[in-house]
Design an enzyme around this catalytic site. Structure first.
Site, PDB file in Angstrom:
ATOM      1  N   ARG A 115       0.855  -1.199   0.000  1.00 49.36           N
ATOM      2  CA  ARG A 115       0.000   0.000   0.000  1.00 49.36           C
ATOM      3  C   ARG A 115       0.883   1.238   0.000  1.00 49.36           C
ATOM      4  O   ARG A 115       1.702   1.408   0.912  1.00 49.36           O
ATOM      5  CB  ARG A 115      -0.875   0.042   1.260  1.00 49.36           C
ATOM      6  N   GLU A 170       0.725   4.026   1.149  1.00 45.71           N
ATOM      7  CA  GLU A 170       0.102   4.890   2.160  1.00 45.71           C
ATOM      8  C   GLU A 170       1.037   6.064   2.378  1.00 45.71           C
ATOM      9  O   GLU A 170       2.102   5.883   2.961  1.00 45.71           O
ATOM     10  CB  GLU A 170      -0.011   4.169   3.507  1.00 45.71           C
ATOM     11  N   ARG A 209       0.247   2.861  12.803  1.00 44.65           N
ATOM     12  CA  ARG A 209      -0.314   1.557  12.438  1.00 44.65           C
ATOM     13  C   ARG A 209      -0.411   1.294  10.938  1.00 44.65           C
ATOM     14  O   ARG A 209      -1.039   0.324  10.521  1.00 44.65           O
ATOM     15  CB  ARG A 209      -1.686   1.394  13.077  1.00 44.65           C
ATOM     16  N   HIS A 210       0.213   2.113  10.127  1.00 42.37           N
ATOM     17  CA  HIS A 210       0.217   1.870   8.681  1.00 42.37           C
ATOM     18  C   HIS A 210       1.634   1.599   8.183  1.00 42.37           C
ATOM     19  O   HIS A 210       2.562   2.325   8.519  1.00 42.37           O
ATOM     20  CB  HIS A 210      -0.353   3.071   7.920  1.00 42.37           C
ATOM     21  N   GLU A 215      -8.553  -1.305  14.581  1.00 46.24           N
ATOM     22  CA  GLU A 215      -8.956  -2.292  13.573  1.00 46.24           C
ATOM     23  C   GLU A 215      -7.839  -3.283  13.249  1.00 46.24           C
ATOM     24  O   GLU A 215      -6.725  -2.891  12.954  1.00 46.24           O
ATOM     25  CB  GLU A 215      -9.339  -1.532  12.293  1.00 46.24           C
ATOM     26  N   SER A 252     -10.866  -6.460   8.333  1.00 49.96           N
ATOM     27  CA  SER A 252     -12.000  -5.951   7.550  1.00 49.96           C
ATOM     28  C   SER A 252     -12.543  -7.105   6.753  1.00 49.96           C
ATOM     29  O   SER A 252     -11.754  -7.920   6.261  1.00 49.96           O
ATOM     30  CB  SER A 252     -11.515  -4.920   6.539  1.00 49.96           C
ATOM     31  N   ARG A 271      -0.502  -5.882  12.783  1.00 49.43           N
ATOM     32  CA  ARG A 271      -1.439  -5.250  13.731  1.00 49.43           C
ATOM     33  C   ARG A 271      -1.891  -6.224  14.802  1.00 49.43           C
ATOM     34  O   ARG A 271      -2.074  -5.843  15.951  1.00 49.43           O
ATOM     35  CB  ARG A 271      -2.663  -4.706  12.985  1.00 49.43           C
TER      36      ARG A 271
END
Ligand code: ATP
Ligand code: AMO
Length: 465
Positions: free
Chosen positions: A237, A239, A245-246, A388, A391, A439
């Site tokens: 990703r 990001e 947390r990414h 989270e 998902s 995570r």
């Protein structure tokens, strides 16, 4: 060949016997005619001593041992003795290795930092400061720049053993429930989770994308009648935000399955899976969890034998009743997620819970709308300590509806045509979920930053080592 003994196996039962070990020099102290070394293998430590008065030890040998740089790797021969007092600070405290021979196998250059400094807890530093003593610490960037040294701290040794066990337990639980492991491509022609955070590259002169998830391929596996599938693999990703947390590359634990009636069948599988995982970690990684807690103290995770399921609307209501101003059809930001986690813990005494029936507008295009109210979707997120980790959803298996949803959300349909087409030839209703491995470990262990649970983290600023 010669017989090698593990440092962790050096116990009083071996008293008097000759042993041979290969280990790192953790610390060295020379004291006139003697030298004291602490030898380390992963987290196991033992004291080794050299006395000039011992017949096989020369003055030169003591001098040589005293001058060994820390973190060097040595082969040590000697015999095991049981000291009068246990050796403070060594894991093998009930024995002492009396050295008869020592040879350096690999000499360490001057270290970027001391492993013992990187291993220090904030609490120890604070206590020392109160007593007027300054203890050295090492900043996160310096540690990550030298991750190969940093990974030698006891907490890091434990973190990656816990991470391995998370994968093991994930596999175990799913295999037991009839899932098979699959491997899907990571070099793709387009974005799978919306275009924003995708890495582009040149694929033999054509534009290529790194997989943002195995989403399309695990679904196609269901269309191919594989029934129940899972994958443990890299997820990329782009990001461009630097958060706790990414990551730009993480490990996805993905699963997908045919369902009969509803996404609750997926939640049932995940419920059994995660309860099995948490219990398994507490049983099999007891020692590792203690070691992590020594540097980064945390409370054991509170979870229920049957996980709590709340609807998104119920979550919103809890937040509103607690005085938060929240949009019932908007996404929860990090702060609201944490606030809800706190409210749920107070009310239901659990730090692991499932929130389902999210507003459709904030979910990916492939998410199945709710039949009874299309403002909502057959989807869920799962949280640990208010953050989270998962998902998932029931997916749209009708190609016409899928095309419509992609168009509504402004996706370039032509780039995902082969995915849409895979549903044309009879597609079973299905659903699944994606879990972030780093995570799970971070939040199970109450750690504050995802970089701690990624062996060589990739974030917007870091592409090495
Ligand atoms: P998912 O993609 O399923 O939502 P995720 O945890 O990566 O998983 P994001 O969509 O990236 O989730 O973000 C979820 C929430 O986290 C967002 O609603 C947003 O408020 C918050 N968030 C994301 N990035 C940041 C950031 N850089 N700073 C603060 N909060 C952030
Ligand atoms: P999502 O985008 O929510 O869903 O990702 C699933 C899980 O992956 C983790 N995660 C991350 N971990 C570290 N760094 C990141 N940048 C990052 N982004 C996400 C989170 C998250 O819950 N295809 C869907 C899953 C599905 O529906 O099956 C998906 O990718 O733990």
């Amino acid at each position: 060949g010669r017989t090698w003994t593990a440092v962790s196996a050096l116990t009083p039962e071996l008293e008097g016997q000759p042993v041979l070990v290969r280990a790192r020099v953790h610390t060295v102290r020379g004291k006139g005619k003697s030298a004291f070394l602490v030898l380390r293998q992963a987290t196991a430590t033992v004291q080794a001593v050299l006395f000039v008065d011992d017949e096989s030890v020369s003055k030169g040998m003591v001098k040589y041992a005293t001058a060994l740089p820390r973190e060097s790797i040595v082969d040590v021969e000697g015999s095991l003795k049981v000291p009068a007092e246990p050796i403070v600070g060594c894991s093998q405290s009930k024995v002492e290795l009396h050295v008869t021979g020592i040879k350096c196998v690999s000499r360490a250059a001057p270290l970027p930092f001391e492993v013992t400094d990187a291993a220090r807890s904030a609490e120890a530093v604070k206590k020392a400061a109160e007593a007027g003593e300054v203890l050295a610490t090492v900043g996160q960037d310096v540690r990550l720049d030298n991750r190969f040294v940093d990974l030698r701290t006891p907490a890091n040794q434990a973190i990656f053993r816990v991470q391995s066990e998370v994968c093991q337990l994930f596999r175990e639980a799913l295999q037991r429930q009839g899932f098979i492991e699959i491997h899907t491509p990571k070099l793709l022609s387009g974005a799978s989770e919306g275009g924003a955070a995708v890495f582009h590259f040149d694929y033999m002169g054509r534009p290529g994308c790194l997989a943002q998830s195995p989403q399309f391929y695990k679904q196609m596996a269901i269309c191919s009648d594989l029934g129940r599938v899972y994958e443990i693999g890299p997820v990329f990703r782009a990001e461009n935000s630097y958060t706790h947390r990414h990551l730009c590359e993480f490990t996805g634990l993905d699963m997908e399955m045919a369902i009969c009636e509803s996404y609750h069948e997926v939640l049932d599988v995940l419920d059994a899976l995660f309860v099995h995982m948490f219990q398994g970690l507490n049983e099999r990684c007891q020692h590792e969890l203690e070691v992590i807690g020594e540097q980064y103290p945390f409370e054991p995770l509170k979870f229920l034998p049957k996980s709590l399921r709340l609807t998104f609307a119920e979550g919103i209501q809890m937040l509103q009743e607690a005085g938060y101003d929240v949009d019932p059809f908007g996404d929860l930001n990090t702060e609201l997620e944490r606030a809800l986690g706190k409210l749920v813990k107070e009310k239901y005494n659990t730090e692991f819970y499932m929130l389902h029936r999210y507003p459709l507008a904030i979910r990916p295009f492939y998410t199945m709308p709710c039949k009874d109210d299309p403002r909502y979707s057959c989807s869920f997120d799962i949280f640990i300590r208010g953050e989270e980790i998962i998902s998932g959803a029931q997916r749209i298996h009708d190609p016409a509806l899928l095309t419509e949803r992609a168009q509504v959300l402004g996706l370039p349909v032509e780039t995902i045509q082969s995915y849409i087409d895979s549903f044309k030839y009879g597609a079973p209703p299905h659903g699944g979920a994606g879990v972030g491995l780093e995570r799970v470990v971070m939040l199970f262990c109450g750690l504050d930053n995802i970089r701690k649970t990624s062996m060589f983290p990739r974030d917007p600023k870091r592409l090495t080592p």
